[in-house]
Design an enzyme around this catalytic site. Structure first.
Site, PDB file in Angstrom:
ATOM      1  N   SER A  33       0.692  -1.204   0.074  1.00 33.83           N
ATOM      2  CA  SER A  33       0.045   0.038   0.016  1.00 33.83           C
ATOM      3  C   SER A  33       0.774   1.170   0.025  1.00 33.83           C
ATOM      4  CB  SER A  33      -0.722   0.244   1.242  1.00 33.83           C
ATOM      5  OG  SER A  33      -1.618  -0.880   1.136  1.00 33.83           O
ATOM      6  N   HIS A  63      -3.495   0.215  -4.678  1.00 31.17           N
ATOM      7  CA  HIS A  63      -2.656  -0.968  -5.302  1.00 31.17           C
ATOM      8  C   HIS A  63      -2.718  -0.597  -6.853  1.00 31.17           C
ATOM      9  CE1 HIS A  63      -1.662  -3.493  -1.828  1.00 31.17           C
ATOM     10  NE2 HIS A  63      -2.610  -2.954  -1.331  1.00 31.17           N
ATOM     11  N   HIS A  85      -4.223 -10.497  -2.115  1.00 37.05           N
ATOM     12  CA  HIS A  85      -4.259 -10.869  -0.545  1.00 37.05           C
ATOM     13  C   HIS A  85      -4.990 -12.054  -0.405  1.00 37.05           C
ATOM     14  CE1 HIS A  85      -3.493  -6.511  -0.754  1.00 37.05           C
ATOM     15  NE2 HIS A  85      -2.913  -6.669   0.568  1.00 37.05           N
ATOM     16  N   TYR A  87      -7.167 -12.379   1.798  1.00 38.57           N
ATOM     17  CA  TYR A  87      -8.461 -12.043   2.321  1.00 38.57           C
ATOM     18  C   TYR A  87      -9.247 -11.839   0.968  1.00 38.57           C
ATOM     19  CZ  TYR A  87      -6.703  -7.308   1.948  1.00 38.57           C
ATOM     20  OH  TYR A  87      -6.263  -6.016   1.275  1.00 38.57           O
ATOM     21  N   GLU A  88      -8.856 -11.501  -0.127  1.00 37.35           N
ATOM     22  CA  GLU A  88      -9.788 -11.233  -1.547  1.00 37.35           C
ATOM     23  C   GLU A  88     -10.451 -12.323  -1.806  1.00 37.35           C
ATOM     24  OE1 GLU A  88      -7.624  -8.445  -4.207  1.00 37.35           O
ATOM     25  OE2 GLU A  88      -6.167  -8.978  -3.003  1.00 37.35           O
ATOM     26  N   ALA A 115       2.259  -2.611   4.358  1.00 37.29           N
ATOM     27  CA  ALA A 115       2.139  -1.833   5.168  1.00 37.29           C
ATOM     28  C   ALA A 115       1.711  -2.628   6.496  1.00 37.29           C
ATOM     29  CB  ALA A 115       0.785  -0.985   4.944  1.00 37.29           C
ATOM     30  N   MET A 210      -1.546  -8.061   6.697  1.00 34.17           N
ATOM     31  CA  MET A 210      -2.316  -9.087   6.097  1.00 34.17           C
ATOM     32  C   MET A 210      -1.730  -9.680   4.821  1.00 34.17           C
ATOM     33  SD  MET A 210      -5.951  -7.009   6.409  1.00 34.17           S
ATOM     34  CE  MET A 210      -6.341  -5.992   7.740  1.00 34.17           C
ATOM     35  N   SER A 211      -0.557  -9.635   4.638  1.00 28.71           N
ATOM     36  CA  SER A 211       0.150 -10.189   3.578  1.00 28.71           C
ATOM     37  C   SER A 211       1.454 -10.696   3.768  1.00 28.71           C
ATOM     38  CB  SER A 211       0.129  -9.122   2.499  1.00 28.71           C
ATOM     39  OG  SER A 211       1.272  -8.131   2.990  1.00 28.71           O
ATOM     40  N   ASN A 234       0.603   2.496  11.431  1.00 24.26           N
ATOM     41  CA  ASN A 234      -0.397   2.579  12.651  1.00 24.26           C
ATOM     42  C   ASN A 234       0.072   1.769  13.856  1.00 24.26           C
ATOM     43  OD1 ASN A 234      -1.694   0.364  10.906  1.00 24.26           O
ATOM     44  ND2 ASN A 234      -2.288   0.015  12.744  1.00 24.26           N
ATOM     45  N   HIS A 246      -8.693   1.524   6.477  1.00 28.91           N
ATOM     46  CA  HIS A 246      -7.815   1.341   5.473  1.00 28.91           C
ATOM     47  C   HIS A 246      -7.586   2.754   4.878  1.00 28.91           C
ATOM     48  CE1 HIS A 246      -6.206  -0.547   1.718  1.00 28.91           C
ATOM     49  NE2 HIS A 246      -7.249   0.167   0.970  1.00 28.91           N
TER      50      HIS A 246
HETATM   51  N1  HPA Z   1      -3.008  -4.766  11.150  1.00 26.87           N
HETATM   52  C1  HPA Z   1      -3.224  -5.503  10.099  1.00 26.87           C
HETATM   53  N2  HPA Z   1      -2.871  -5.135   8.776  1.00 26.87           N
HETATM   54  C2  HPA Z   1      -2.499  -3.778   8.648  1.00 26.87           C
HETATM   55  C3  HPA Z   1      -2.254  -2.969   9.790  1.00 26.87           C
HETATM   56  C4  HPA Z   1      -2.831  -3.646  10.955  1.00 26.87           C
HETATM   57  O1  HPA Z   1      -2.891  -2.850  12.166  1.00 26.87           O
HETATM   58  N3  HPA Z   1      -2.038  -1.683   9.581  1.00 26.87           N
HETATM   59  C5  HPA Z   1      -1.831  -1.760   8.191  1.00 26.87           C
HETATM   60  N4  HPA Z   1      -1.718  -3.037   7.679  1.00 26.87           N
END
Ligand code: HPA
Length: 272
Positions: A33, A63, A85, A87-88, A115, A210-211, A234, A246
């Site tokens: 990202s 993306h 990903h 999750y998609e 990210a 998540m990747s 974050n 997101h």
């Molecule tokens: N958790 C999962 N995936 C993420 C996060 C998070 O806090 N920040 C960016 N991608």
């Protein structure tokens, strides 16, 4: 790998060479990202995933689904502007074909970026973290269903020592702090709960995302050396008062991305 998909990778590699030139690729780069613009920095040919049958139809905003082949800092690279990903579509092997094509184009190394949320007080949004190792918390694996003994991939040194040393050296020479830590793969697409983050911290995680983990497993399966860097967008759930979303990830990613781009350029210069 079935014969059909091996053949598909060979044909795709030939298609890509016909458009981008015959010179072998040295290194692949998967952009997370907020890093999408790095593809545009490459002096070469951008091919939409839609032109490459079997490449993912990536539907995540932030993306850019393009494969760019060309020169970046004097190194021939293949930049994947987007990933699928887990999750998609629930497929942990979604990046298998693209990475098999990368190998067929001649690459020996892969750098993965993403990210992530930080679980460490000393690593803040905007910082970068080089992955020293990972925890496949999902227990999912892109090699399930692989029929050959090649599926028993050792993961002890999955995060390549030499690539990591070069990335560290590149960051140090630029004076950019580069944390190191363990990345936990959590499936998403919902973010984690504070209790889940406390658990992941207890298990030895430093960042969560998540990747990346399936791609590292696939890279090792294919015999590619691999290293990965997270841009921290974050603090993970419950570790700050900030709202996680997101939108926030996309807004924060460029902060780390600018530094990451400088590190990657310096790193590539060291490979020439
Ligand atoms: N958790 C999962 N995936 C993420 C996060 C998070 O806090 N920040 C960016 N991608």
């Amino acid at each position: 790998m079935t014969e059909a998909s091996a053949l598909a990778a060979t044909i795709l590699a030939a298609t890509i060479r016909a458009r981008a030139g015959e010179a072998p690729v040295k290194l692949g780069l998967i952009l997370g990202s907020g890093l999408g613009h790095l593809g545009q920095a490459v002096d070469g040919v951008a091919i939409p995933y839609a032109d490459l049958p079997g490449f993912p139809h990536v539907g995540v905003s932030g993306h850019t689904p393009m494969l760019t082949i060309g020169d970046l800092e004097g190194v021939r690279v293949a930049v994947f502007g987007a990933r699928e990903h887990y999750y998609e579509n629930g497929n942990p092997a979604a990046m298998r074909l693209p990475l098999t094509v990368l190998k067929a184009l001649g690459a020996d190394s892969l750098i993965v970026t993403n990210a992530a949320g930080s679980m460490r007080a000393d690593v803040a949004p905007g910082d970068l973290m080089l992955l020293s190792d990972h925890i496949n918390y999902n227990g999912l694996n892109p090699l399930i269903g692989e029929k050959t003994d090649a599926r028993f991939v050792p993961m002890t040194d999955a995060h390549d020592q030499m690539l990591r040393a070069r990335l560290r050296a590149a960051a140090a020479s630029l004076g950019i702090p580069l944390a190191e830590g363990v990345y936990c793969w959590y499936s998403g697409p919902s973010f984690e709960t504070p209790a889940e983050i406390r658990m992941l911290k207890t298990l030895g995680g430093d960042a969560v995302g998540m990747s990346t983990v399936p791609e590292i497993i696939l890279a090792r399966f294919l015999g590619l050396k691999v290293a990965a860097i997270s841009t921290i967008t974050n603090m993970a759930a419950g570790l700050s008062n900030e709202q996680i979303s997101h939108e926030h990830t996309k807004a924060m990613a460029p902060l780390g991305a600018a530094k990451l781009e400088r590190i990657l350029r310096e790193f590539l210069t060291s490979l020439r």
